[in-house]
Design a protein around this motif. Structure first.
Motif, short mmCIF file in Angstrom:
data_model
loop_
_atom_site.label_atom_id
_atom_site.label_comp_id
_atom_site.label_asym_id
_atom_site.label_seq_id
_atom_site.Cartn_x
_atom_site.Cartn_y
_atom_site.Cartn_z
N LEU A 194 23.41 39.22 3.66
CA LEU A 194 23.18 38.38 4.81
C LEU A 194 24.43 38.57 5.77
O LEU A 194 25.55 38.08 5.14
CB LEU A 194 22.69 37.17 4.64
N GLU A 195 24.38 39.02 6.75
CA GLU A 195 25.65 39.20 7.83
C GLU A 195 25.59 37.89 8.77
O GLU A 195 24.50 37.54 9.33
CB GLU A 195 25.48 40.26 8.60
N VAL A 196 26.75 37.32 8.81
CA VAL A 196 26.82 35.94 9.64
C VAL A 196 27.59 36.30 10.91
O VAL A 196 28.63 37.14 10.77
CB VAL A 196 27.24 34.75 8.83
N GLU A 197 27.09 35.79 12.07
CA GLU A 197 28.09 36.17 13.07
C GLU A 197 28.82 34.71 13.64
O GLU A 197 27.86 33.79 13.97
CB GLU A 197 27.12 36.47 14.59
N HIS A 198 29.86 34.66 13.79
CA HIS A 198 30.62 33.41 13.95
C HIS A 198 30.31 33.18 15.50
O HIS A 198 30.19 33.92 16.26
CB HIS A 198 32.01 33.27 13.77
N LEU A 199 30.76 31.66 15.88
CA LEU A 199 30.30 31.40 17.08
C LEU A 199 31.31 32.15 18.26
O LEU A 199 30.70 32.66 19.42
CB LEU A 199 30.60 29.86 17.42
N ARG A 200 32.47 32.43 18.00
CA ARG A 200 33.46 32.90 18.98
C ARG A 200 32.96 34.43 19.20
O ARG A 200 32.92 34.67 20.47
CB ARG A 200 34.98 32.88 18.61
N ASP A 201 32.48 35.17 18.27
CA ASP A 201 32.03 36.32 18.34
C ASP A 201 30.66 36.33 19.33
O ASP A 201 30.32 37.25 19.95
CB ASP A 201 31.56 36.93 17.03
N LYS A 202 29.75 35.44 19.18
CA LYS A 202 28.70 35.19 19.93
C LYS A 202 29.07 35.14 21.41
O LYS A 202 28.37 35.87 22.12
CB LYS A 202 27.74 34.18 19.14
N LEU A 203 29.80 33.91 21.48
CA LEU A 203 30.11 33.51 22.78
C LEU A 203 30.86 34.64 23.74
O LEU A 203 30.67 34.95 24.80
CB LEU A 203 31.01 32.49 22.84
N ASN A 204 31.67 35.55 22.89
CA ASN A 204 32.42 36.50 23.56
C ASN A 204 31.78 37.68 24.00
O ASN A 204 32.26 38.65 24.84
CB ASN A 204 33.69 36.83 22.69
N ARG A 205 30.46 37.83 23.56
CA ARG A 205 29.48 38.93 24.01
C ARG A 205 28.66 38.64 24.91
O ARG A 205 27.58 39.42 25.31
CB ARG A 205 28.91 39.65 22.80
N GLN A 206 28.64 37.42 25.72
CA GLN A 206 27.90 36.91 26.64
C GLN A 206 27.86 37.46 28.04
O GLN A 206 29.46 37.82 28.14
CB GLN A 206 27.75 35.24 26.57
N THR A 207 27.30 37.69 28.70
CA THR A 207 27.44 38.38 30.19
C THR A 207 26.66 37.58 31.20
O THR A 207 25.91 36.61 30.68
CB THR A 207 26.89 39.83 30.12
N GLY A 208 26.92 37.73 32.21
CA GLY A 208 25.95 37.16 33.42
C GLY A 208 26.50 35.78 33.46
O GLY A 208 27.79 35.26 33.22
N MET A 209 25.59 34.97 33.65
CA MET A 209 25.92 33.57 34.10
C MET A 209 26.28 32.94 32.56
O MET A 209 27.15 31.99 32.80
CB MET A 209 24.65 32.73 34.53
N TYR A 210 26.02 33.23 31.65
CA TYR A 210 26.45 32.81 30.21
C TYR A 210 27.73 33.28 29.83
O TYR A 210 28.38 32.68 28.79
CB TYR A 210 25.28 33.17 29.10
N ARG A 211 28.72 34.00 30.62
CA ARG A 211 29.59 34.62 30.25
C ARG A 211 30.75 33.54 30.22
O ARG A 211 31.78 33.22 29.38
CB ARG A 211 30.15 35.71 31.20
#
Length: 222
Positions: free
Chosen positions: A114-131
């Motif tokens: 099972l691969e886990v994605e930590h929060l900072r990695d998740k937030l750093n790939r946000q684009t548009g208004m969510y960047r």
């Protein structure tokens, strides 16, 4: 081995709950019946009967009082129903509609893949208004976990991710929760796993990041 076969094997080994759904194997290999965990002992003639996995979508879409359940992990599954499923494949389809991918994630965890994605990695790939969510501080992120996640906020998933690889979540009800609603035997329940922050969390992270930015600006002006 297929996922449905592995699920059936787990049930034969004693698993009888996932989220707020109780799994009741029928005698003689005649399929399975699903109910709300709090309806486990309710007489069958007092429950509304459904047949086939597609009915799980309708059952899980609305709360008891008719409110839309914006996430399937909400601790708000309505009671008063039972769902009849003919075989292993229908059982897996129904559980995937109640709790998308939950069985597959649990099996992947059992296999150690099972691969886990930590929060900072998740937030750093946000684009548009969510960047803007990328700018949320670690302190703000820790607070947001307490404000958004866990049973106090109606989510019944076990959080597996951290802020980043070196920064675990602070101790809280949300970070400690094991993904199993109710007080039943934990060894007989399949936990709901959260391998990455959900879209709702990201949206709240954007708001929190903007609030932090506004607070800094006000401090400079004063």
């Amino acid at each position: 081995m297929k996922l449905s076969e592995r699920l059936t094997e787990a049930i034969a080994g004693g698993i009888c709950q996932i989220g707020q759904v109780a799994i009741l194997p029928q005698a003689g290999g005649a399929g399975h019946v699903l109910r709300h965990i709090d309806d486990g002992d309710t007489a069958a003639d007092l429950l509304e009967n459904h047949h086939g996995p597609a009915a799980a979508r309708d059952i899980s879409t609305w709360t008891e009082d008719g409110r839309y359940r914006f996430t399937k992990a909400e601790q708000s599954l309505k009671r008063g129903w039972q769902l009849h499923l003919a075989d292993d494949a229908e059982l897996l389809q129904a559980l995937d509609l109640f709790y998308p991918a939950a069985v597959g994630l649990w099996l992947a965890q059992q296999d150690g893949r099972l691969e886990v994605e930590h929060l900072r990695d998740k937030l750093n790939r946000q684009t548009g208004m969510y960047r803007f969510a990328r700018n949320l501080s670690d302190t703000g992120a820790q607070a947001l976990v307490r404000e958004v996640c866990g049973p106090a906020n109606c989510c019944v998933k076990k959080i597996l991710w951290q802020i980043d690889a070196d920064t675990p979540l602070e101790d809280s009800e949300a970070s400690r929760y094991d993904g199993i609603p109710g007080d039943r035997d934990r060894t007989r329940a399949l936990p709901l796993l959260c391998r990455e922050a959900c879209n709702h969390f990201v949206a709240e992270a954007r708001k929190a990041s903007k609030a932090e930015s506004d607070a800094k600006a006000e401090k400079v002006e004063s």
